[in-house]
Design an enzyme around this catalytic site. Structure first.
Site, PDB file in Angstrom:
ATOM      1  N   GLY A  61       0.832  -1.210   0.000  1.00  0.00           N
ATOM      2  CA  GLY A  61       0.000   0.000   0.000  1.00  0.00           C
ATOM      3  C   GLY A  61       0.865   1.258   0.000  1.00  0.00           C
ATOM      4  O   GLY A  61       0.433   2.319   0.462  1.00  0.00           O
ATOM      5  N   THR A 108      10.644   3.696  -0.518  1.00  0.00           N
ATOM      6  CA  THR A 108      11.580   2.619  -0.856  1.00  0.00           C
ATOM      7  C   THR A 108      11.067   1.265  -0.387  1.00  0.00           C
ATOM      8  O   THR A 108      10.248   1.190   0.536  1.00  0.00           O
ATOM      9  CB  THR A 108      12.956   2.878  -0.206  1.00  0.00           C
ATOM     10  OG1 THR A 108      13.893   1.944  -0.743  1.00  0.00           O
ATOM     11  CG2 THR A 108      12.924   2.721   1.315  1.00  0.00           C
ATOM     12  N   HIS A 109      11.587   0.216  -1.044  1.00  0.00           N
ATOM     13  CA  HIS A 109      11.321  -1.148  -0.573  1.00  0.00           C
ATOM     14  C   HIS A 109      12.620  -1.816  -0.115  1.00  0.00           C
ATOM     15  O   HIS A 109      12.601  -2.986   0.251  1.00  0.00           O
ATOM     16  CB  HIS A 109      10.724  -1.996  -1.706  1.00  0.00           C
ATOM     17  CG  HIS A 109       9.439  -1.476  -2.255  1.00  0.00           C
ATOM     18  ND1 HIS A 109       8.384  -1.085  -1.464  1.00  0.00           N
ATOM     19  CD2 HIS A 109       9.013  -1.288  -3.533  1.00  0.00           C
ATOM     20  CE1 HIS A 109       7.380  -0.680  -2.235  1.00  0.00           C
ATOM     21  NE2 HIS A 109       7.738  -0.793  -3.485  1.00  0.00           N
ATOM     22  N   SER A 139      -1.174  -9.659  -4.810  1.00  0.00           N
ATOM     23  CA  SER A 139      -0.931  -8.371  -5.448  1.00  0.00           C
ATOM     24  C   SER A 139       0.391  -8.393  -6.232  1.00  0.00           C
ATOM     25  O   SER A 139       0.478  -7.900  -7.360  1.00  0.00           O
ATOM     26  CB  SER A 139      -0.902  -7.287  -4.375  1.00  0.00           C
ATOM     27  OG  SER A 139      -0.815  -6.019  -4.946  1.00  0.00           O
ATOM     28  N   MET A 236      -7.966   7.352  -6.730  1.00  0.00           N
ATOM     29  CA  MET A 236      -6.549   7.257  -7.104  1.00  0.00           C
ATOM     30  C   MET A 236      -6.400   6.465  -8.397  1.00  0.00           C
ATOM     31  O   MET A 236      -5.610   6.812  -9.264  1.00  0.00           O
ATOM     32  CB  MET A 236      -5.728   6.629  -5.980  1.00  0.00           C
ATOM     33  CG  MET A 236      -5.387   7.633  -4.884  1.00  0.00           C
ATOM     34  SD  MET A 236      -4.226   7.003  -3.651  1.00  0.00           S
ATOM     35  CE  MET A 236      -2.704   6.862  -4.553  1.00  0.00           C
ATOM     36  N   ARG A 258      -5.215  -2.209  -8.516  1.00  0.00           N
ATOM     37  CA  ARG A 258      -5.886  -3.423  -8.973  1.00  0.00           C
ATOM     38  C   ARG A 258      -7.250  -3.585  -8.312  1.00  0.00           C
ATOM     39  O   ARG A 258      -8.275  -3.335  -8.926  1.00  0.00           O
ATOM     40  CB  ARG A 258      -4.982  -4.634  -8.688  1.00  0.00           C
ATOM     41  CG  ARG A 258      -5.382  -5.929  -9.360  1.00  0.00           C
ATOM     42  CD  ARG A 258      -4.501  -7.065  -8.874  1.00  0.00           C
ATOM     43  NE  ARG A 258      -4.631  -7.285  -7.435  1.00  0.00           N
ATOM     44  CZ  ARG A 258      -5.490  -8.131  -6.869  1.00  0.00           C
ATOM     45  NH1 ARG A 258      -6.273  -8.864  -7.625  1.00  0.00           N
ATOM     46  NH2 ARG A 258      -5.556  -8.261  -5.548  1.00  0.00           N
ATOM     47  N   LYS A 259      -7.264  -3.943  -7.031  1.00  0.00           N
ATOM     48  CA  LYS A 259      -8.538  -4.209  -6.348  1.00  0.00           C
ATOM     49  C   LYS A 259      -8.663  -3.415  -5.048  1.00  0.00           C
ATOM     50  O   LYS A 259      -9.749  -3.003  -4.663  1.00  0.00           O
ATOM     51  CB  LYS A 259      -8.638  -5.711  -6.061  1.00  0.00           C
ATOM     52  CG  LYS A 259     -10.006  -6.256  -6.255  1.00  0.00           C
ATOM     53  CD  LYS A 259     -10.002  -7.758  -6.410  1.00  0.00           C
ATOM     54  CE  LYS A 259     -11.411  -8.287  -6.295  1.00  0.00           C
ATOM     55  NZ  LYS A 259     -11.444  -9.750  -6.342  1.00  0.00           N
ATOM     56  N   GLY A 260      -7.534  -3.283  -4.345  1.00  0.00           N
ATOM     57  CA  GLY A 260      -7.532  -2.452  -3.140  1.00  0.00           C
ATOM     58  C   GLY A 260      -8.409  -2.974  -2.015  1.00  0.00           C
ATOM     59  O   GLY A 260      -9.091  -2.207  -1.351  1.00  0.00           O
TER      60      GLY A 260
HETATM   61  P1  A3P Z   1      -4.051  -4.982  -4.803  1.00  0.00           P
HETATM   62  O1  A3P Z   1      -3.191  -5.537  -5.879  1.00  0.00           O
HETATM   63  O2  A3P Z   1      -4.422  -6.000  -3.768  1.00  0.00           O
HETATM   64  O3  A3P Z   1      -5.254  -4.270  -5.329  1.00  0.00           O
HETATM   65  P2  A3P Z   1       1.995  -0.714  -3.453  1.00  0.00           P
HETATM   66  O4  A3P Z   1       1.507   0.662  -3.553  1.00  0.00           O
HETATM   67  O5  A3P Z   1       2.852  -0.961  -2.251  1.00  0.00           O
HETATM   68  O6  A3P Z   1       2.596  -1.186  -4.735  1.00  0.00           O
HETATM   69  O7  A3P Z   1       0.724  -1.634  -3.180  1.00  0.00           O
HETATM   70  C1  A3P Z   1      -0.216  -1.847  -4.190  1.00  0.00           C
HETATM   71  C2  A3P Z   1      -1.485  -2.378  -3.576  1.00  0.00           C
HETATM   72  O8  A3P Z   1      -2.157  -1.309  -2.881  1.00  0.00           O
HETATM   73  C3  A3P Z   1      -2.445  -2.862  -4.637  1.00  0.00           C
HETATM   74  O9  A3P Z   1      -3.210  -3.880  -4.008  1.00  0.00           O
HETATM   75  C4  A3P Z   1      -3.260  -1.611  -4.905  1.00  0.00           C
HETATM   76  O10 A3P Z   1      -4.471  -1.829  -5.551  1.00  0.00           O
HETATM   77  C5  A3P Z   1      -3.438  -1.121  -3.477  1.00  0.00           C
HETATM   78  N1  A3P Z   1      -3.788   0.296  -3.398  1.00  0.00           N
HETATM   79  C6  A3P Z   1      -3.267   1.325  -4.097  1.00  0.00           C
HETATM   80  N2  A3P Z   1      -3.876   2.471  -3.789  1.00  0.00           N
HETATM   81  C7  A3P Z   1      -4.807   2.168  -2.877  1.00  0.00           C
HETATM   82  C8  A3P Z   1      -5.795   2.940  -2.177  1.00  0.00           C
HETATM   83  N3  A3P Z   1      -5.907   4.234  -2.372  1.00  0.00           N
HETATM   84  N4  A3P Z   1      -6.592   2.299  -1.312  1.00  0.00           N
HETATM   85  C9  A3P Z   1      -6.483   0.968  -1.098  1.00  0.00           C
HETATM   86  N5  A3P Z   1      -5.582   0.180  -1.733  1.00  0.00           N
HETATM   87  C10 A3P Z   1      -4.762   0.779  -2.608  1.00  0.00           C
END
Ligand code: A3P
Length: 296
Positions: A61, A108-109, A139, A236, A258-260
């Protein structure tokens, strides 16, 4: 920096992920000339005391929390025009880092040992995002499949094992999470704030207020509500995706949002995969006090 086609340890899995190998640590193949040189020099870069770092294992996230923190620190409920990849430590040069306007909200990761030493000397604030590893696996699987740079299009079946082995960019979720826990334990008083994805989903207003307190920014309830609404998943997805380059994605379809949701893993893990994962989780996280919710 050598690019490699990273295989998993499973004999029945012949898929690979195209990544960079830095002495056995893997990061994505960022389009940056002299990438290896920049990465290796990062520990010596100069920090500023008002730098903030969003740190997380991938897919926890990071985009969401980075957007919220960006708005809070500017004290403006306005869309951040850039995408977070433009201020991602492992994907930029020292020159780019130096030219970012303050306050720099970086992300960062990578493990802290690769980050600028000066950042820790100056006690710069860190926001650490945690998400349950089953949803992260789902994810990350979609991320690896959709982003063409990885050259990956394997089945979920093999990927679950690969995820457990940590044969991917940034390594194992288990190692990362245990290492972060060690850092927090061994550095009492260090300004690091932990946010759980599941808590954000449960009550984002509460979590945004907690973030504002940590960052010591004075924001009204009205501002918190506006930030929350701008950072809602649907909003977003609609407004940030336009900054992605479609040609980098399978079928020209950017998939960062993707799904969030929490517990989408239930639509992916078979009972056997879930049992296997639970056994390994119990074993690897035996010493951990991190409390993770796999559903709400
Ligand atoms: P999913 O693939 O389960 O939907 P990161 O930002 O660390 O790459 O993480 C990506 C994950 O956070 C994805 O999860 C993405 O959809 C979700 N994400 C991005 N923005 C979000 C938001 N505003 N609220 C909830 N989830 C979000």
């Amino acid at each position: 920096m050598p690019e490699i086609k990273l295989k998993s340890d499973s004999e029945d899995d012949d898929t690979h992920l195209r990544v960079m190998d830095i002495d056995g640590y893997f990061i994505p193949t960022f389009p940056l000339p002299d990438h290896e040189k920049h990465f290796r020099s990062m520990a010596g870069w100069r920090a500023r005391s008002d730098d903030v770092m969003i740190s997380a294992y991938p897919k926890a996230g990071t985009h969401w929390v980075w957007e919220v923190v960006g708005m809070l620190s500017r004290q403006k409920a306005e869309r951040i025009p850039e995408i977070k990849e433009t201020v991602m430590m492992e994907g930029i040069s020292e020159e780019t880092f130096d030219n970012i306007a303050s306050p720099r909200i970086m992300n960062t990761h990578i493990y802290f040992k690769y980050l600028p030493k000066d950042f820790f000397d100056k006690k710069c604030k860190i926001v650490y995002v945690i998400r349950n590893p089953k949803d992260i696996a789902v994810s990350f699987y979609n991320h690896h499949k959709k982003l063409l740079e990885y050259e990956f299009n394997g089945p979920w079946e093999g990927y679950v094992k690969r995820f457990i082995q940590g044969k991917m960019d940034y390594g194992s979720w288990f190692d990362y999470t245990l290492e972060m826990e060690r850092f927090i334990k061994e550095n009492p008083g260090y300004p690091i704030h932990v946010v759980l994805y599941e808590d954000m989903k449960e009550d984002s207003l509460r979590e945004i207020k907690r973030l504002a307190d940590f960052l010591k920014v004075d924001v009204s309830d009205e501002m918190v509500r506006k930030i929350d609404s701008l950072c809602h998943f649907d909003k977003m997805k609609k407004e940030k995706n336009v900054n992605e380059d479609p040609s980098e994605w399978r079928d020209n379809n950017p998939g960062m949002y993707r799904k969030g949701q929490v517990a989408d893993w239930k639509n992916w893990f078979t009972i056997a995969q879930n049992d296997m994962f639970n056994t390994i989780y119990k074993e690897k996280m035996a010493s951990s006090k991190v409390e993770i919710r796999f559903s709400l």
